[in-house]
Design a protein around this motif. Structure first.
Motif, short mmCIF file in Angstrom:
data_model
loop_
_atom_site.label_atom_id
_atom_site.label_comp_id
_atom_site.label_asym_id
_atom_site.label_seq_id
_atom_site.Cartn_x
_atom_site.Cartn_y
_atom_site.Cartn_z
N TYR A 2 0.84 -1.20 0.00
CA TYR A 2 0.00 0.00 0.00
C TYR A 2 0.88 1.25 0.00
CZ TYR A 2 -4.09 -2.78 1.44
OH TYR A 2 -5.11 -3.68 1.50
N LEU A 3 0.44 2.26 -0.73
CA LEU A 3 0.93 3.61 -0.51
C LEU A 3 0.03 4.21 0.56
CD1 LEU A 3 2.53 6.17 -1.11
CD2 LEU A 3 0.94 6.63 -2.98
N ASP A 4 0.62 4.65 1.66
CA ASP A 4 -0.13 5.04 2.85
C ASP A 4 -0.01 6.55 3.07
OD1 ASP A 4 -1.37 5.24 5.27
OD2 ASP A 4 0.02 3.94 6.36
N LEU A 5 -1.16 7.23 3.11
CA LEU A 5 -1.20 8.68 3.29
C LEU A 5 -2.01 9.06 4.51
CD1 LEU A 5 -2.09 9.75 -0.37
CD2 LEU A 5 0.19 9.53 0.62
N HIS A 6 -1.75 10.26 5.04
CA HIS A 6 -2.61 10.92 6.01
C HIS A 6 -3.14 12.19 5.36
CE1 HIS A 6 -0.26 9.03 9.65
NE2 HIS A 6 -0.81 8.13 8.86
N ILE A 78 0.67 6.13 -8.67
CA ILE A 78 0.78 4.68 -8.53
C ILE A 78 0.84 4.02 -9.91
CG2 ILE A 78 -0.49 2.61 -7.85
CD1 ILE A 78 -1.47 4.18 -5.39
N ASP A 79 -0.07 4.42 -10.81
CA ASP A 79 -0.10 3.82 -12.14
C ASP A 79 1.20 4.08 -12.90
OD1 ASP A 79 -2.66 2.95 -11.63
OD2 ASP A 79 -3.64 4.57 -12.72
N GLN A 80 1.80 5.24 -12.66
CA GLN A 80 3.02 5.60 -13.38
C GLN A 80 4.25 4.90 -12.81
OE1 GLN A 80 3.76 9.81 -13.61
NE2 GLN A 80 5.71 9.57 -14.70
N TYR A 81 4.36 4.88 -11.48
CA TYR A 81 5.63 4.46 -10.86
C TYR A 81 5.60 3.07 -10.25
CZ TYR A 81 6.81 9.39 -11.33
OH TYR A 81 7.04 10.65 -11.83
N CYS A 82 4.42 2.60 -9.83
CA CYS A 82 4.38 1.29 -9.17
C CYS A 82 2.99 0.67 -9.35
CB CYS A 82 4.70 1.44 -7.69
SG CYS A 82 5.18 -0.10 -6.88
N PRO A 83 2.66 0.29 -10.59
CA PRO A 83 1.32 -0.24 -10.88
C PRO A 83 0.96 -1.42 -9.98
CG PRO A 83 2.55 0.15 -12.91
CD PRO A 83 3.52 0.32 -11.79
N GLY A 84 -0.29 -1.43 -9.56
CA GLY A 84 -0.78 -2.52 -8.73
C GLY A 84 -0.71 -2.24 -7.24
N THR A 85 0.03 -1.22 -6.84
CA THR A 85 0.08 -0.85 -5.42
C THR A 85 -1.29 -0.35 -4.99
OG1 THR A 85 2.40 -0.23 -5.62
CG2 THR A 85 1.22 0.61 -3.71
N LYS A 86 -1.73 -0.76 -3.82
CA LYS A 86 -3.01 -0.30 -3.30
C LYS A 86 -2.83 1.04 -2.57
CE LYS A 86 -5.15 -4.84 -2.98
NZ LYS A 86 -5.86 -5.81 -2.11
N LEU A 87 -3.97 1.70 -2.30
CA LEU A 87 -3.95 3.03 -1.69
C LEU A 87 -4.63 2.98 -0.34
CD1 LEU A 87 -3.47 6.09 -1.69
CD2 LEU A 87 -5.61 6.33 -3.01
N ALA A 88 -3.95 3.47 0.69
CA ALA A 88 -4.49 3.55 2.05
C ALA A 88 -4.45 5.00 2.53
CB ALA A 88 -3.70 2.66 3.00
N ILE A 89 -5.48 5.43 3.23
CA ILE A 89 -5.49 6.71 3.94
C ILE A 89 -5.74 6.36 5.40
CG2 ILE A 89 -6.56 8.97 4.19
CD1 ILE A 89 -7.30 8.86 1.25
#
Length: 259
Positions: A2-6, A78-89
């Motif tokens: 996951y790419l994890d954001l706040h 995500i699509d550009q640099y690491c396709p398939g990574t999920k997104l978390a907030i």
């Protein structure tokens, strides 16, 4: 992975009434509701300090975005640099609910809309700061998705197209699955609004309307015998409220969505 954001809505420099607070003055409530567009609207300029960063104060403007467009922007990365990574907030909130404050009605309506936005825009995991206290106003925003009839009925399936003529007054978000269709309607205004709903295809089915507002927890507001062809009208949605229209179906016609 996951790419994890706040993400928290911010405030103008020096402004009274922080969005992440229990403030309920009209200026703060207006900013609170409009700031939802920072999550998805590529044309919306933030009304906070985010929208004023231009490099003049020593900030590097190249790395700031006056139009946040948060979720589509990050999903494009995500699509550009690491396709398939999920997104978390994993931290977010649109008011400050704790045991002493129990949340605000505008924060609860914003929370309901945030969950619908996360579904529509493709957020894979989200955790609110903090979990709503039992019996709090903000808890109603989760109940309208997870237990809207008091007997365990919940929204599940796919997000489907729904549009509104005035997003600053009425939010509209569609879902389809498990033999029924749901339309979340948020009245973000200070007055009641009638709503006219247009379906892309005719339907003959019974419907029920659930919702919450400042005075009432999630409850059934009304019901109707049938949807009248391709149109349905709802009268006087309560000011600052979240409403869930439930329509059973036996085919896939609703996948075309609402207007």
């Amino acid at each position: 992975d996951y790419l994890d954001l706040h993400y928290y809505p911010q405030d103008p420099n020096g402004a009274a009434g922080q969005i992440y607070s229990s403030a309920q003055d009209s200026a703060t409530v207006g900013r609170r509701m409009r700031s939802l567009k920072e999550l998805y609207d590529a044309l919306w300029s933030s009304e906070s300090w985010i929208g004023t960063v231009d490099g003049s104060a020593g900030d590097d403007a190249a790395w700031h975005y006056t139009k946040p467009n948060l979720i589509p922007r990050v999903r494009a990365w995500i699509d550009q640099y690491c396709p398939g990574t999920k997104l978390a907030i994993t931290e977010y909130a649109w008011d400050n609910e704790d045991d002493s404050q129990h949340g605000t009605i505008s924060g609860a309506v914003a929370q309901a809309e945030v969950l619908a936005i996360f579904a529509r825009e493709g957020v894979d995991l989200a955790t609110r700061w903090v979990a709503p206290s039992s019996g709090s106003i903000v808890e109603r925003a989760f109940q309208i998705f997870l237990n809207y009839d008091g007997a365990g009925a919940n929204v599940q399936g796919d997000s489907v197209a729904a549009t509104t003529s005035n997003i600053d007054q009425i939010g509209a978000y569609g879902f389809h699955g498990n033999g029924r269709m749901w339309l979340l309607l948020t009245n973000k205004d200070t007055v009641a609004h009638d709503v006219s709903i247009a379906l892309h295809q005719a339907r003959n089915a019974a419907w029920k309307l659930y919702g919450f507002d400042a005075a009432n927890a999630v409850h059934q507001i009304g019901s109707g015998g049938t949807v009248n062809g391709t149109s349905l009208s709802l009268t006087a949605l309560t000011p600052m409220s979240a409403n869930l229209l439930v329509i059973p179906d036996n085919d896939d016609i609703f996948k075309n969505g609402f207007q």
